[in-house]
Design an enzyme around this catalytic site. Structure first.
Site, mmCIF file in Angstrom:
data_model
loop_
_atom_site.group_PDB
_atom_site.id
_atom_site.type_symbol
_atom_site.label_atom_id
_atom_site.label_comp_id
_atom_site.label_asym_id
_atom_site.label_seq_id
_atom_site.Cartn_x
_atom_site.Cartn_y
_atom_site.Cartn_z
ATOM 1 N N ASP A 44 90.911 80.170 -5.377
ATOM 2 C CA ASP A 44 89.543 80.540 -4.996
ATOM 3 C C ASP A 44 89.391 80.596 -3.480
ATOM 4 O OD1 ASP A 44 86.938 81.265 -5.461
ATOM 5 O OD2 ASP A 44 86.232 79.244 -5.943
ATOM 6 N N HIS A 95 91.551 89.423 -0.899
ATOM 7 C CA HIS A 95 92.382 89.540 -2.106
ATOM 8 C C HIS A 95 93.790 90.003 -1.727
ATOM 9 C CE1 HIS A 95 88.909 88.624 -4.406
ATOM 10 N NE2 HIS A 95 88.314 89.792 -4.259
ATOM 11 N N ARG A 130 81.450 91.322 -11.388
ATOM 12 C CA ARG A 130 81.395 91.579 -9.930
ATOM 13 C C ARG A 130 81.161 93.074 -9.682
ATOM 14 N NH1 ARG A 130 85.475 87.606 -6.636
ATOM 15 N NH2 ARG A 130 84.770 85.690 -7.651
ATOM 16 N N LEU A 160 111.352 79.012 -13.559
ATOM 17 C CA LEU A 160 109.899 78.878 -13.677
ATOM 18 C C LEU A 160 109.305 79.959 -14.584
ATOM 19 C CD1 LEU A 160 107.194 77.642 -12.413
ATOM 20 C CD2 LEU A 160 107.318 79.550 -10.804
HETATM 21 C C1 IPE Z 1 87.264 81.348 -10.660
HETATM 22 O O1 IPE Z 1 86.752 81.697 -9.420
HETATM 23 C C2 IPE Z 1 88.068 82.465 -11.223
HETATM 24 C C3 IPE Z 1 89.308 82.791 -10.512
HETATM 25 C C4 IPE Z 1 89.806 82.156 -9.513
HETATM 26 C C5 IPE Z 1 90.017 83.925 -11.040
HETATM 27 P P1 IPE Z 1 85.273 82.247 -9.241
HETATM 28 O O2 IPE Z 1 85.063 82.464 -7.797
HETATM 29 O O3 IPE Z 1 85.054 83.418 -10.133
HETATM 30 O O4 IPE Z 1 84.407 81.034 -9.802
HETATM 31 P P2 IPE Z 1 82.886 80.640 -9.610
HETATM 32 O O5 IPE Z 1 82.086 81.826 -10.054
HETATM 33 O O6 IPE Z 1 82.665 80.351 -8.162
HETATM 34 O O7 IPE Z 1 82.692 79.433 -10.447
HETATM 35 C C1 IPE Z 2 89.152 84.122 -5.863
HETATM 36 O O1 IPE Z 2 88.462 84.348 -4.685
HETATM 37 C C2 IPE Z 2 89.700 85.388 -6.467
HETATM 38 C C3 IPE Z 2 89.017 85.852 -7.685
HETATM 39 C C4 IPE Z 2 88.068 85.228 -8.312
HETATM 40 C C5 IPE Z 2 89.463 87.122 -8.219
HETATM 41 P P1 IPE Z 2 86.933 84.796 -4.679
HETATM 42 O O2 IPE Z 2 86.881 86.288 -4.716
HETATM 43 O O3 IPE Z 2 86.190 84.117 -5.750
HETATM 44 O O4 IPE Z 2 86.477 84.290 -3.262
HETATM 45 P P2 IPE Z 2 85.100 83.553 -2.880
HETATM 46 O O5 IPE Z 2 84.957 82.403 -3.826
HETATM 47 O O6 IPE Z 2 84.014 84.558 -3.062
HETATM 48 O O7 IPE Z 2 85.281 83.129 -1.489
HETATM 49 MG MG MG Z 3 85.211 82.334 -5.864
#
Ligand code: IPE
Ligand code: IPE
Ligand code: MG
Length: 245
Positions: free
Chosen positions: A19, A36, A70, A130
């Site tokens: 995250d 990303h 999203r 792995l």
């Molecule tokens: C969780 O992250 C999902 C992934 C890392 C793929 P999110 O960014 O979607 O989670 P929330 O919405 O903050 O809980």
């Molecule tokens: C995690 O990073 C990746 C996915 C959930 C695909 P985020 O895209 O959720 O990044 P933040 O949480 O908005 O910073």
């Molecule tokens: Mg996130």
């Protein structure tokens, strides 16, 4: 840090909620997709780190069921990135003797994405180090719902009796059926929640939260999480005294 790791008590299965990509990019005044793209290096690092140590399973939460809501631009960019990355990484997977696997609703991914993923899984199937498992279009509740449907069908057909429904039977109907439950969960970016990840499997998982944003995550951070894990006493409901005797 690496020297402080006890290889005899290594977690067999590490799960990661990757995250913070969006915030990482925003801090640099860039678009979220930039985050990303920069997440790939961290994926490589942690997969290599786990392979080198001898961790058997690494499950990475890459895209949740809820992430479909999203903005379309971001979803498309993520899918595109996935297609390109998977194909590019096959030589590295072989080099590290890593086998690719996936959990989640793979059929819901764009056709090209699902195809590349299946090809890479087949191509790396005989690697013995792995297992790198990608959770894609995955959520714990979705997986449990699917398992319940499958079990209900078997009961309706008379293949399973209601009294035969056991914890083992439920586990055997999950996408993770070939993996042990994760002993350690790492979540980056300072968020302290599970976000619908491996709900059933994490009943007794040790949780490790770090402020590091996913694109900045490196082997040293992985080692730090493992060292922290190894200092904990996992009691599984027993008392500390029971464990020591
Ligand atoms: C969780 O992250 C999902 C992934 C890392 C793929 P999110 O960014 O979607 O989670 P929330 O919405 O903050 O809980
Ligand atoms: C995690 O990073 C990746 C996915 C959930 C695909 P985020 O895209 O959720 O990044 P933040 O949480 O908005 O910073
Ligand atoms: Mg996130």
């Amino acid at each position: 840090m690496k020297e402080s790791i006890n290889l005899d008590t290594l977690p067999q299965h590490i799960a990661v909620i990757m995250d913070g990509n969006g915030r990482w990019a925003e801090q640099k005044g860039a678009m979220r997709v930039f985050g990303h793209r920069n997440a790939i290096k961290a994926v490589r690092e942690i997969a290599e780190g786990c392979a080198e140590l001898g961790v058997k399973y690494l499950t990475l939460y890459a895209f949740s069921t809820e992430n479909w809501s999203r903005p379309a631009d971001e979803v498309n960019a993520l899918m595109e990135l996935l297609v390109n990355t998977i194909a590019d990484e096959i030589p590295t997977l072989h080099k590290n003797n890593t086998r690719l696997a996936a959990i989640g609703d793979i059929d819901s991914l764009p056709t090209k994405c699902a195809q590349k993923l299946r090809d890479a899984i087949t191509e790396t199937a005989t690697n013995t180090g792995l297992t790198l498992c990608l959770a894609l279009s995955y959520s714990g509740r979705w997986e449990l719902k699917e398992a319940m449907k499958a079990i209900a069908d078997k009961v309706a057909q008379g293949a399973v009796k209601t009294e035969e429904i056991s914890l083992e039977l439920i586990s055997a109907h999950l996408h993770t059926k070939d993996m042990p439950d994760p002993e350690l969960l790492i979540r980056t970016s300072g968020e302290m929640r599970i976000s619908n990840f491996l709900l059933w499997q994490m009943a007794y998982t040790e949780l490790f939260f770090t402020e590091v944003l996913w694109p900045d995550f490196r082997k040293e951070h992985l080692y730090e999480a493992i060292v922290d894990f190894q200092k904990r006493e996992r009691r599984f409901g027993k008392t500390s005294a029971q464990l020591k005797s």
